[in-house]
Design a protein around this motif. Structure first.
Motif, PDB file in Angstrom:
ATOM      1  N   ALA A  58       0.829  -1.209   0.000  1.00  0.00           N
ATOM      2  CA  ALA A  58       0.000   0.000   0.000  1.00  0.00           C
ATOM      3  C   ALA A  58       0.864   1.260   0.000  1.00  0.00           C
ATOM      4  O   ALA A  58       0.646   2.196  -0.784  1.00  0.00           O
ATOM      5  CB  ALA A  58      -0.919  -0.004   1.223  1.00  0.00           C
ATOM      6  N   THR A  59       1.856   1.296   0.878  1.00  0.00           N
ATOM      7  CA  THR A  59       2.719   2.475   0.992  1.00  0.00           C
ATOM      8  C   THR A  59       3.583   2.631  -0.249  1.00  0.00           C
ATOM      9  O   THR A  59       3.773   3.751  -0.744  1.00  0.00           O
ATOM     10  CB  THR A  59       3.601   2.356   2.249  1.00  0.00           C
ATOM     11  N   ARG A  60       4.089   1.517  -0.768  1.00  0.00           N
ATOM     12  CA  ARG A  60       4.916   1.558  -1.975  1.00  0.00           C
ATOM     13  C   ARG A  60       4.120   2.101  -3.154  1.00  0.00           C
ATOM     14  O   ARG A  60       4.650   2.859  -3.985  1.00  0.00           O
ATOM     15  CB  ARG A  60       5.437   0.149  -2.273  1.00  0.00           C
ATOM     16  N   HIS A  61       2.859   1.731  -3.254  1.00  0.00           N
ATOM     17  CA  HIS A  61       1.997   2.238  -4.332  1.00  0.00           C
ATOM     18  C   HIS A  61       1.923   3.761  -4.284  1.00  0.00           C
ATOM     19  O   HIS A  61       2.029   4.441  -5.319  1.00  0.00           O
ATOM     20  CB  HIS A  61       0.604   1.626  -4.188  1.00  0.00           C
ATOM     21  N   LEU A  62       1.770   4.320  -3.082  1.00  0.00           N
ATOM     22  CA  LEU A  62       1.690   5.779  -2.936  1.00  0.00           C
ATOM     23  C   LEU A  62       3.022   6.445  -3.255  1.00  0.00           C
ATOM     24  O   LEU A  62       3.067   7.509  -3.891  1.00  0.00           O
ATOM     25  CB  LEU A  62       1.243   6.121  -1.514  1.00  0.00           C
ATOM     26  N   ILE A  63       4.110   5.812  -2.845  1.00  0.00           N
ATOM     27  CA  ILE A  63       5.443   6.357  -3.139  1.00  0.00           C
ATOM     28  C   ILE A  63       5.688   6.366  -4.644  1.00  0.00           C
ATOM     29  O   ILE A  63       6.215   7.350  -5.198  1.00  0.00           O
ATOM     30  CB  ILE A  63       6.521   5.533  -2.407  1.00  0.00           C
ATOM     31  N   SER A 118       8.410   0.600   4.387  1.00  0.00           N
ATOM     32  CA  SER A 118       8.400   1.102   3.006  1.00  0.00           C
ATOM     33  C   SER A 118       8.941   2.521   2.927  1.00  0.00           C
ATOM     34  O   SER A 118       9.647   2.873   1.979  1.00  0.00           O
ATOM     35  CB  SER A 118       6.979   1.050   2.432  1.00  0.00           C
ATOM     36  N   LEU A 119       8.614   3.345   3.909  1.00  0.00           N
ATOM     37  CA  LEU A 119       9.187   4.695   3.942  1.00  0.00           C
ATOM     38  C   LEU A 119      10.702   4.620   4.043  1.00  0.00           C
ATOM     39  O   LEU A 119      11.435   5.313   3.314  1.00  0.00           O
ATOM     40  CB  LEU A 119       8.625   5.484   5.132  1.00  0.00           C
ATOM     41  N   THR A 123      -6.707   6.761  -5.591  1.00  0.00           N
ATOM     42  CA  THR A 123      -5.277   7.096  -5.613  1.00  0.00           C
ATOM     43  C   THR A 123      -4.892   7.647  -6.970  1.00  0.00           C
ATOM     44  O   THR A 123      -5.406   7.218  -8.010  1.00  0.00           O
ATOM     45  CB  THR A 123      -4.403   5.879  -5.288  1.00  0.00           C
ATOM     46  N   GLY A 124      -3.976   8.620  -6.958  1.00  0.00           N
ATOM     47  CA  GLY A 124      -3.473   9.230  -8.181  1.00  0.00           C
ATOM     48  C   GLY A 124      -2.144   9.899  -7.917  1.00  0.00           C
ATOM     49  O   GLY A 124      -1.637   9.894  -6.795  1.00  0.00           O
ATOM     50  N   PRO A 125      -1.551  10.494  -8.946  1.00  0.00           N
ATOM     51  CA  PRO A 125      -0.247  11.150  -8.786  1.00  0.00           C
ATOM     52  C   PRO A 125      -0.292  12.227  -7.716  1.00  0.00           C
ATOM     53  O   PRO A 125      -1.318  12.883  -7.487  1.00  0.00           O
ATOM     54  CB  PRO A 125       0.011  11.749 -10.183  1.00  0.00           C
ATOM     55  N   ALA A 126       0.837  12.402  -7.028  1.00  0.00           N
ATOM     56  CA  ALA A 126       0.932  13.439  -6.001  1.00  0.00           C
ATOM     57  C   ALA A 126       0.717  14.807  -6.629  1.00  0.00           C
ATOM     58  O   ALA A 126       1.200  15.094  -7.732  1.00  0.00           O
ATOM     59  CB  ALA A 126       2.309  13.389  -5.345  1.00  0.00           C
ATOM     60  N   PRO A 127      -0.026  15.697  -5.955  1.00  0.00           N
ATOM     61  CA  PRO A 127      -0.244  17.040  -6.508  1.00  0.00           C
ATOM     62  C   PRO A 127       1.068  17.823  -6.544  1.00  0.00           C
ATOM     63  O   PRO A 127       1.923  17.672  -5.675  1.00  0.00           O
ATOM     64  CB  PRO A 127      -1.235  17.670  -5.525  1.00  0.00           C
ATOM     65  N   ARG A 128       1.231  18.650  -7.564  1.00  0.00           N
ATOM     66  CA  ARG A 128       2.461  19.438  -7.678  1.00  0.00           C
ATOM     67  C   ARG A 128       2.361  20.650  -6.769  1.00  0.00           C
ATOM     68  O   ARG A 128       1.322  21.246  -6.659  1.00  0.00           O
ATOM     69  CB  ARG A 128       2.655  19.883  -9.132  1.00  0.00           C
TER      70      ARG A 128
END
Length: 334
Positions: free
Chosen positions: A167-172, A201-202, A329-334
Motif C-alpha cells: 500500500a505504501t509503496r503504491h503511494l510512493i 516502506s518509507l 489514488t493518483g499522482p501526487a499534486p504538484r
C-alpha cells in the motif's frame, strides 16, 4: 406463529410410538423401511425438528460449528461467507454468535461465549479476532486474526506487513512523500504489523518517518473522524493517507469531502481488507485485499480436521494480500 410440532404430535399423526419417532429422527436402527418412510413424511409435513440441546445430551455431539465474533461488521461478515461456502457438504451446520458487549466486557468475550456454547450447542468453534489466548479450550478452536498473533492455538491470518508495504509503496510510486497513516487498534497484532510495513516502506525509499503524520483510528469511524480532521487540517497536510482498514479509509474519504479536499487530485487514500464497502465508496477505494473468503474456508478446513483427527497438521496458515487499485489514488499534486 403456529405452535412448534412436538415428538408426540408426530407419533400421534403417524400412529407409532414416541420411541419409534426418536429412532427415525436420529437415524438409529431397528425400524422397518416402510415405517421410516411414513414417519419421515409426517416429520416433513409437520416441520418437526429435534431439540439440539436434547440431542447433544444424548449423543455428546451436535454437528454444529460455532462462529464466534465480537460483533457483526463487514470484516466478520465476509469471513462468514467463506466459512459458509466451505461448510457445504461437510455434514456440519453453522451457528454465528455475537454476545452483547460493553467496553468493560470486550476483553475476554470469547471465553464467555465458549462457556455458553461449548458441548451442548457446538462441537467446535472458529473465533474471529480473539482478544486472549485460550489454552485448554473445552472444544476444538481455530482463531482468525488473533489479537496476539500466532500463538498456542491454530490460527489463520494475512501477511499484514507485506500488505502495508504494498500500500505504501503504491503511494510512493505515485510521487507522494508526505504519507500519513491512520492506525488500527493498538491491542491488535494486525494493526501493529500494518504500521510496521508502512514504516519499512518509507525507510526503504529514504523518506523520514514523521510521527506528526500518524494518528490512531482504532479501526472504527468515530476515532478515525478525529484522526482525519487532525491530519487534513495540518498546515503542511499529507498528500496521501494509508488507513489500517477500509472502514477507516472510507471515513477519511468522507472527511476529505466535507473539507473540500478532492480525491485523488489533492489527496490519495488507500485502505486494507477489500470489504464490499470499498468498491461502493465515492470514489471507489484503492485497498489491500485480504482473501477473506479463503481465510474463512481455511479456518473451517482446520476445525473439521481437528474434529476428525483430534489435531490439525497446519497450526498456522498465513495467506498473501494483494493491491486492488481503484479511483482513490493518483499522482501526487504538484
Amino acid at each position: 406463529m403456529p405452535a412448534r410440532a412436538t415428538i408426540h404430535d408426530v407419533a400421534r399423526a403417524a400412529g407409532v410410538s414416541v420411541a419409534t419417532v426418536s429412532k427415525v429422527a436420529n437415524g438409529r436402527y431397528g425400524v422397518a423401511q416402510r415405517t421410516i418412510e411414513k414417519v419421515s413424511a409426517v416429520i416433513e409435513e409437520l416441520g418437526y425438528e429435534t431439540s439440539l440441546v436434547a440431542s447433544s445430551l444424548r449423543s455428546h455431539r451436535t454437528n454444529v460449528i460455532g462462529i464466534l465474533v465480537a460483533g457483526f461488521e463487514p470484516f466478520s461478515t465476509e469471513l462468514l461467507k467463506g466459512i459458509s461456502a466451505a461448510a457445504v457438504g461437510s455434514g456440519y451446520e453453522l451457528l454465528a454468535y455475537a454476545g452483547a458487549l460493553t467496553d468493560e466486557t470486550r476483553v475476554g468475550w470469547e471465553r464467555r461465549s465458549l462457556s455458553r456454547l461449548a458441548g451442548t450447542l457446538v462441537d467446535a468453534a472458529i473465533i474471529v479476532t480473539p482478544t486472549v489466548r485460550l489454552p485448554g479450550a473445552p472444544i476444538p478452536v481455530v482463531a482468525i486474526d488473533p489479537h496476539a498473533g500466532n500463538g498456542d492455538m491454530p490460527a489463520v491470518d494475512t501477511d499484514n506487513i507485506e500488505g502495508a508495504r504494498i500500500a505504501t509503496r503504491h503511494l510512493i510510486e505515485l510521487g507522494h512523500r508526505r504519507i500519513a497513516h491512520v492506525q488500527g487498534r493498538g491491542d491488535l497484532q494486525s494493526a501493529v504489523l500494518r504500521e510496521r510495513g508502512y514504516r519499512e516502506s518509507l525507510a526503504e525509499t529514504g523518506i523520514p518517518f514523521d510521527p506528526e503524520l500518524v494518528r490512531e483510528g482504532a479501526y472504527w469511524s468515530k476515532p478515525t473522524t478525529l484522526a482525519a480532521h487532525e491530519l487534513l487540517t495540518l498546515p503542511d497536510r499529507p498528500t496521501a493517507i494509508f488507513a489500517a482498514n477500509d472502514l477507516s479509509a472510507v471515513r477519511v474519504l468522507e472527511v476529505a469531502r466535507e473539507l473540500g479536499i478532492r480525491v485523488p487530485e489533492d489527496l490519495s487514500v488507500v485502505g486494507f481488507d477489500d470489504i464490499p464497502e470499498a468498491a461502493a465508496s465515492i470514489p471507489q477505494l484503492t485497498t489491500v485485499a485480504q482473501p477473506l473468503h479463503d481465510m474463512g474456508g481455511e479456518a473451517l478446513r482446520m476445525v473439521l480436521e481437528m474434529l476428525r483427527r483430534g489435531r490439525t497438521e497446519q497450526q498456522y496458515v498465513h495467506l498473501p494480500a494483494h493491491l486492488v487499485v481503484r479511483q482513490s489514488t493518483g499522482p501526487a499534486p504538484r
